[in-house]
Design a protein around this motif. Structure first.
Motif, mmCIF file in Angstrom:
data_model
loop_
_atom_site.group_PDB
_atom_site.id
_atom_site.type_symbol
_atom_site.label_atom_id
_atom_site.label_comp_id
_atom_site.label_asym_id
_atom_site.label_seq_id
_atom_site.Cartn_x
_atom_site.Cartn_y
_atom_site.Cartn_z
ATOM 1 N N ASP A 105 31.659 31.553 43.537
ATOM 2 C CA ASP A 105 30.710 32.621 43.219
ATOM 3 C C ASP A 105 30.978 33.267 41.858
ATOM 4 O O ASP A 105 30.106 33.952 41.323
ATOM 5 C CB ASP A 105 30.757 33.699 44.306
ATOM 6 N N PHE A 106 32.160 33.061 41.330
ATOM 7 C CA PHE A 106 32.570 33.771 40.115
ATOM 8 C C PHE A 106 31.677 33.467 38.903
ATOM 9 O O PHE A 106 31.241 34.386 38.209
ATOM 10 C CB PHE A 106 34.039 33.445 39.803
ATOM 11 N N PRO A 107 31.369 32.186 38.623
ATOM 12 C CA PRO A 107 30.542 31.904 37.435
ATOM 13 C C PRO A 107 29.138 32.500 37.507
ATOM 14 O O PRO A 107 28.471 32.616 36.468
ATOM 15 C CB PRO A 107 30.476 30.364 37.423
ATOM 16 N N ARG A 143 31.486 39.435 34.233
ATOM 17 C CA ARG A 143 32.713 38.668 34.478
ATOM 18 C C ARG A 143 33.363 38.287 33.156
ATOM 19 O O ARG A 143 32.697 38.168 32.142
ATOM 20 C CB ARG A 143 32.395 37.396 35.261
ATOM 21 N N THR A 144 34.674 38.079 33.195
ATOM 22 C CA THR A 144 35.396 37.562 32.043
ATOM 23 C C THR A 144 35.363 36.038 32.048
ATOM 24 O O THR A 144 35.056 35.411 33.060
ATOM 25 C CB THR A 144 36.860 38.015 32.072
ATOM 26 N N ALA A 145 35.719 35.455 30.917
ATOM 27 C CA ALA A 145 35.953 34.011 30.819
ATOM 28 C C ALA A 145 37.459 33.769 30.774
ATOM 29 O O ALA A 145 38.208 34.580 30.211
ATOM 30 C CB ALA A 145 35.297 33.448 29.557
ATOM 31 N N ILE A 151 40.395 35.117 45.078
ATOM 32 C CA ILE A 151 39.648 36.360 44.900
ATOM 33 C C ILE A 151 39.419 36.687 43.424
ATOM 34 O O ILE A 151 40.305 36.497 42.588
ATOM 35 C CB ILE A 151 40.359 37.530 45.594
ATOM 36 N N GLY A 152 38.217 37.199 43.129
ATOM 37 C CA GLY A 152 37.897 37.751 41.815
ATOM 38 C C GLY A 152 37.550 39.218 41.985
ATOM 39 O O GLY A 152 36.758 39.573 42.856
ATOM 40 N N SER A 153 38.148 40.090 41.165
ATOM 41 C CA SER A 153 37.921 41.516 41.354
ATOM 42 C C SER A 153 37.998 42.249 40.016
ATOM 43 O O SER A 153 38.363 41.673 38.991
ATOM 44 C CB SER A 153 38.947 42.100 42.341
ATOM 45 N N SER A 154 37.658 43.521 40.069
ATOM 46 C CA SER A 154 37.708 44.392 38.892
ATOM 47 C C SER A 154 38.818 45.419 39.068
ATOM 48 O O SER A 154 39.299 45.656 40.188
ATOM 49 C CB SER A 154 36.370 45.122 38.726
ATOM 50 N N VAL A 155 39.175 46.064 37.988
ATOM 51 C CA VAL A 155 40.226 47.069 38.071
ATOM 52 C C VAL A 155 39.759 48.260 38.906
ATOM 53 O O VAL A 155 40.557 48.905 39.604
ATOM 54 C CB VAL A 155 40.689 47.483 36.659
#
Length: 510
Positions: A222-224, A229-231, A257-261
């Protein structure tokens, strides 16, 4: 010239502030941390980062730095996603401890109770393995063992668990700690067996949602597709380069997992508040405490301040004593990202550091810098110390690589015609690999479970080849072939130690 002059005066100002704060470290976070981080981002060549400090249940600092992708002007903000890698493990371990607190399982249940097909090479060890064994890395595998086969490949979760039976364990069962990503995958599959929910749906419904982590993604697929989002970045031949996103949903409970601060701050605040969000008990305090109980001795650790003590492992967390403070922490590294999460429970202090290049140790240095400031310890400039060591190690690697490239340039011929090395090869654990003719009198190697990756092979003379992978994370290496009576029998394949330290012997079958 103007930029050089400005940088010069900034460094003088920074040094002056730091010298003053050796007397009163309480000012470092408020007055100097911003300048410290900006300077470190430049020195480490980090495109983007996000940092958060939580103290006494409140966010005292949350800042984003740099850009999402090198060469673009899209700036990171507090809601920008980074892959957090192995900081996923604390979510997996906490979820299983929550289920234990609810009486739905015991961490000391045998895995075969929930996954009857689970096996290890040592049958007795496979029969005895418990959920706890998986969560504290003591099933006998060496650190990263099997990850070349399991990480960023096209294998499903069930296929990975089946292949674990083919891993020749480095140590006797429960004899030594060895960091094992596939063990966390297996533990995550227990959630499915117990609740009927996949690991990702359980984490979303019972941790992300009640904590308000609305931007956090459980799966790398789901991240892309996320807008903010960052690269990922790494260094290739001395240049900082954006690289493709990895796909590790086969090992999801170990690192997807992908998350934000901003979202991660909610996780950390809850963990430091015995699992409460306001008056709601989202995570049981018993579950949190269970993850922090020492299970294994990892190693003896010597800090840059000269102190030496043992590093322990709980369930999804590393545990240390530092300057009479109990530290609960973990790092996360996947292609193009390194991150860290640190808790000091008695001080109600939490530190989150996210970066979008895997070639830095600022995530490590900065946590100690922040802790030292809160503990009123002398300023040590950890970033520069880590950077100096990093540069020395990189210089050594580059010197070795230059020698290998010089050998290739000498056009040394292999012992046999190149056609003798061409063919099909197999490894019991990994599966199949093929060697085919390449361009310019070279060979090419392709792997069954890495369908988009190949390896370029250039002769070093004899039966040795200098190998460069199309995926820079795999590293550069020398692959020796075993030849007998003019016939190729096998080849030794070795990827970068950060992926797997165990070599693979592929036998030629045709």
């Amino acid at each position: 010239m103007k930029k050089i002059t400005s940088l010069f005066f900034a460094c003088i100002l920074f040094a002056s502030i730091v010298n003053a704060q050796n007397i009163d470290r309480s000012r470092f976070i408020k007055d100097s941390l911003q300048l410290y981080i900006n300077r470190a981002l430049t020195n480490w060549r980090i495109p983007g980062a996000a940092v958060c400090i939580v103290k006494d249940g409140k966010v005292v600092l949350m800042r984003a730095y740099g850009v999402k992708e090198l060469g673009l002007n899209d700036k990171v903000d507090e809601n920008t996603l980074f892959m957090i890698g192995s900081n996923t493990k604390a979510f997996t371990a906490t979820a299983l401890c929550m289920l234990q607190a609810q009486g739905k399982l015991s961490l000391d249940d045998k895995i075969t109770k929930y996954i009857p097909s689970f096996k290890l090479d040592n049958k007795e060890a496979g029969d005895m393995t418990t959920i706890r064994d998986l969560l504290c890395h003591r099933i006998g595998f060496g650190t990263f063992q099997g990850d070349f086969t399991f990480y960023n490949t096209n294998l499903t979760r069930d296929q990975i668990i089946a292949k674990m039976a083919l891993v020749k364990a480095a140590y006797p069962f429960r004899a030594k700690w060895g960091y094992t990503n596939s063990a966390y995958l297996t533990a995550g599959q227990v959630i499915l067996a117990v609740t009927g929910h996949t690991w990702e749906s359980y984490i979303r419904d019972y941790i992300f949602a009640p904590l308000g982590m609305g931007n956090t993604l459980a799966l790398t697929r789901d991240f892309p597709h996320a807008i903010n989002r960052t690269a990922p970045h790494t260094i290739v031949d001395g240049r900082l380069t954006a690289i493709p996103y990895n796909q590790i949903d086969g090992l999801a409970p170990a690192g997807s997992i992908g998350s934000s601060v901003n979202d991660m701050s909610k996780w950390v605040i809850a963990l430091l508040n015995d699992g409460k969000v306001g008056f709601n008990q989202v995570i049981s305090s018993a579950a949190i405490e269970a993850t922090r109980q020492p299970q294994d001795v990892v190693a003896s650790v010597k800090h840059l301040n000269g102190d030496e003590n043992y590093e322990l492992y709980g369930l999804g967390w590393f545990l240390q004593d530092y300057e009479n403070h109990r530290i609960v922490m973990h790092d996360g590294g996947v292609n193009g990202y390194v991150t860290s999460v640190t808790l000091v429970p008695k001080e109600h202090l939490g530190i989150i550091i996210l970066t979008n290049t895997d070639q830095n140790e600022l995530y490590e240095a900065l946590r100690w810098e922040i802790m030292d400031a809160y503990f009123k310890l002398p300023y040590r400039d950890y970033s520069d110390q880590y950077l100096q060591k990093y540069k020395e190690e990189e210089d050594q690697k580059e010197a070795i690589d230059r020698k290998l490239k010089d050998s290739v340039a000498m056009l040394r011929q292999p012992q046999l015609p190149l056609s003798a090395y061409v063919g099909n090869y197999t490894n019991e654990l990994y599966g199949n690999m093929t060697v085919t003719p390449g361009e310019n009198n070279e060979l090419s190697m392709r792997f069954e479970h890495h369908p988009t990756m190949y390896a370029r092979m250039q002769s070093l003379g004899g039966n040795r080849f200098y190998v460069t992978f199309s995926d820079p994370e795999m590293g550069k290496a020398v692959f020796p072939f075993t030849v007998q009576n003019g016939r190729v029998l096998s080849v030794r394949v070795k990827v970068d130690d950060e992926l797997e330290r165990t070599p693979y012997q592929f036998k030629k079958v045709q």
